[in-house]
Enzyme design. Structure first.
Site, short mmCIF file in Angstrom:
data_model
loop_
_atom_site.label_atom_id
_atom_site.label_comp_id
_atom_site.label_asym_id
_atom_site.label_seq_id
_atom_site.Cartn_x
_atom_site.Cartn_y
_atom_site.Cartn_z
N LYS A 279 0.86 -1.17 0.00
CA LYS A 279 0.00 0.00 0.00
C LYS A 279 0.90 1.22 0.00
CE LYS A 279 -4.04 2.08 1.99
NZ LYS A 279 -4.36 2.33 0.54
N ARG B 234 25.27 -2.92 4.71
CA ARG B 234 26.56 -2.25 4.44
C ARG B 234 26.67 -1.02 5.33
NH1 ARG B 234 22.81 -0.16 0.87
NH2 ARG B 234 22.73 2.10 1.02
C1 MV4 Z 1 7.52 3.40 0.32
C2 MV4 Z 1 6.99 4.70 0.55
C3 MV4 Z 1 5.63 4.80 0.84
N1 MV4 Z 1 4.85 3.68 0.92
N2 MV4 Z 1 6.74 2.31 0.43
C4 MV4 Z 1 11.74 4.89 -1.22
C5 MV4 Z 1 13.02 4.16 -1.47
C6 MV4 Z 1 12.90 2.88 -0.77
N3 MV4 Z 1 13.68 2.97 0.45
C7 MV4 Z 1 11.45 2.71 -0.46
N4 MV4 Z 1 10.90 4.05 -0.49
C8 MV4 Z 1 9.63 4.28 -0.12
N5 MV4 Z 1 8.81 3.23 0.01
C9 MV4 Z 1 5.43 2.46 0.71
N6 MV4 Z 1 4.66 1.36 0.81
C10 MV4 Z 1 7.84 5.80 0.46
C11 MV4 Z 1 9.17 5.58 0.15
C12 MV4 Z 1 10.06 6.72 0.12
C13 MV4 Z 1 9.91 7.70 -0.88
C14 MV4 Z 1 8.94 7.55 -1.85
C15 MV4 Z 1 8.82 8.55 -2.78
C16 MV4 Z 1 9.64 9.66 -2.77
C17 MV4 Z 1 10.62 9.77 -1.82
C18 MV4 Z 1 10.78 8.79 -0.87
C19 MV4 Z 1 11.79 8.90 0.12
C20 MV4 Z 1 11.92 7.91 1.05
C21 MV4 Z 1 11.06 6.80 1.07
#
Ligand code: MV4
Length: 450
Positions: free
Chosen positions: A201, A292
């Site tokens: 989600k 890492r």
């Molecule tokens: C998400 C999320 C919201 N909902 N998963 C971004 C990289 C990876 N670490 C996973 N990330 C995310 N996963 C769900 N289910 C929001 C992020 C997210 C993000 C998303 C869009 C733009 C910038 C972001 C920065 C950090 C994490």
């Protein structure tokens, strides 16, 4: 303890690892590609071995060349740094087979956490809260539609072999799903050699809060608090800070305990980072684990006084953790800005060339991790990170003021850098108020343009 370590990396992190080795009396061998002949890590290391031409596949990603360099220079360990082969279980495996210690977790732990579906499965079984969705690869677009209807749109399709935002796709509605599924599969297949996807989600307005852990080979494990990495541009972290404005002592304890439960469940050893999503109500969900040392590790080092790279070396050499959880103290506030050779006025276009003059900031509470020196020419073949400036203050306001002062003091002549962008960011009212989420940066960037 090791006698001699090969650093299988370059740039600021190679310099950082050499510094830790020297403090422990360990001799160092720099692996370098031909364009890196004049780089700082080559100058600082006791010895240096050219491992091939500039293109990463033939140098810093060239496992046989790195192993051979370690063997001919008589190294008993290899530190992979971050990026390149640092999360490549095959490389860790070969090191083991030739009797060279890979400074990091076991190949099995790297393998498990590298498969983002397996990682979620293992963490679910360890009792960690997960984002609503699947922890098995989706078998078809039809199955994806069915699950999406259950969890509700918008949903995220994520590549099992991806991570760090690579191979991630937001799907707003049922009508877009089949096409998004097929496109995401093809992209994942092309990028990672494996097209498998899983679904979550999509949680808007979440923060990206990660917990640093250290675990030795005797079952001892501690967490070192959190880093808030929500300010990202195209999934590249721009600025990281700790403690998170959204985390209080009780939430920190609960997130730390969850991270340690995950570490124990997979017999994790060495330094690692558990990434969580934190929603506005204070609920956190396991996202992925990085096996890492991370770019932003100095934030934790400035807050706790603990040298993570020296502990990586000690743990890999079989020494027990002499730090107990009760010994971990988080003092003040730290912020890291990544200074990239990119032009923020031209959509962060990379800007390589000769750094005619580099004046590093200093003074109380300021740390600079960099491989830059005046006259150094940055190659175009690698990432654009020039330096990390980390500012520590007794509280967040002081850390912000110090970072602003350090950025204004820093001189990099000859290439464009992201310094002006960071200065704008530090003045943004939402940032100063501590109201940031993973979606803030795009808003701030648009404000900056207007
Ligand atoms: C998400 C999320 C919201 N909902 N998963 C971004 C990289 C990876 N670490 C996973 N990330 C995310 N996963 C769900 N289910 C929001 C992020 C997210 C993000 C998303 C869009 C733009 C910038 C972001 C920065 C950090 C994490």
């Amino acid at each position: 303890m090791f006698d001699k370590v090969l650093i299988a990396n370059r740039g600021e992190i190679a310099v950082r690892i050499i510094r830790a080795c020297r403090e422990l009396g360990i001799r160092t061998v720099a692996a370098y590609s031909d364009v890196d002949r004049d780089s700082l890590h080559v100058r600082l290391a006791d010895e240096a071995v050219c491992i091939g031409p500039a293109v990463p596949a033939r140098s810093y990603l060239n496992a046989p060349a790195l192993i051979t360099a370690a063997l001919i220079s008589g190294c008993d360990a290899i530190h992979p740094g971050y990026g390149f082969l640092s999360e490549n279980s095959y490389f860790a495996e070969i090191c083991q087979q030739v009797g060279i210690c890979f400074i990091g977790p076991s190949p099995e732990a790297i393998q498990t956490m590298g498969d983002k579906a397996l990682a979620k499965q293992a963490m679910r079984e360890a009792g960690l809260p997960l984002v609503p969705g699947t922890d098995q690869p989706l078998s078809s677009a039809e199955e994806a539609s069915e699950i999406a209807r259950e969890i509700g749109f918008p949903v995220l399709l994520k590549a099992v072999a991806g991570g760090g935002g690579r191979g991630m796709r937001v799907v707003e509605s049922e009508a877009d799903l089949v096409r998004a599924f097929n496109t995401a599969r093809a992209e994942a297949e092309a990028a990672f050699g494996r097209g498998d996807l899983y679904m979550e989600k999509y949680m808007p307005l979440v923060r990206h809060v990660e917990i640093q852990v250290l675990a030795d080979q005797y079952g001892n494990a501690i967490h070192l608090g959190e880093r808030d990495c929500s300010l990202q541009r195209r999934h590249q972290k721009i600025l990281e800070e700790g403690p998170s404005p959204a985390v209080d002592d009780d939430l920190r304890r609960r997130m730390g305990e969850a991270a340690l439960a995950g570490v124990r469940a997979i017999d994790y050893t060495n330094a690692g980072t558990m990434e969580f999503l934190l929603d506005p109500d204070g609920n956190f969900y396991f996202m992925e684990m990085n096996t890492r040392l991370q770019v932003e590790h100095p934030v934790t080092e400035m807050l706790t006084g603990i040298d993570l790279v020296k502990w990586q070396l000690r743990i890999a050499a079989g020494e027990p953790l002499t730090l107990a959880q009760k010994d971990v103290r988080i003092l003040g506030h730290a912020i890291e800005c990544r200074i990239n050779a990119e032009d923020p006025e031209r959509d962060f276009l990379p800007s390589a060339g000769e750094v005619e003059l580099f004046l590093s900031p200093g003074g109380p509470g300021v740390r600079v991790d960099s491989h830059l020196y005046s006259g150094y020419t940055t190659p175009t073949n690698y990432d654009s990170l020039l330096a990390k400036i980390i500012a520590w203050g007794n509280d967040r306001a002081e850390a912000i003021a110090r970072m602003r002062r350090a950025l204004e003091e820093c001189v990099v002549m000859g290439v464009s850098t992201t310094i002006p962008f960071h200065l704008r960011l530090l003045d943004d009212p939402d940032f100063v108020a501590g109201n940031v989420s993973t979606q803030s940066l795009s808003l701030m960037l648009s404000r900056g343009r207007s």
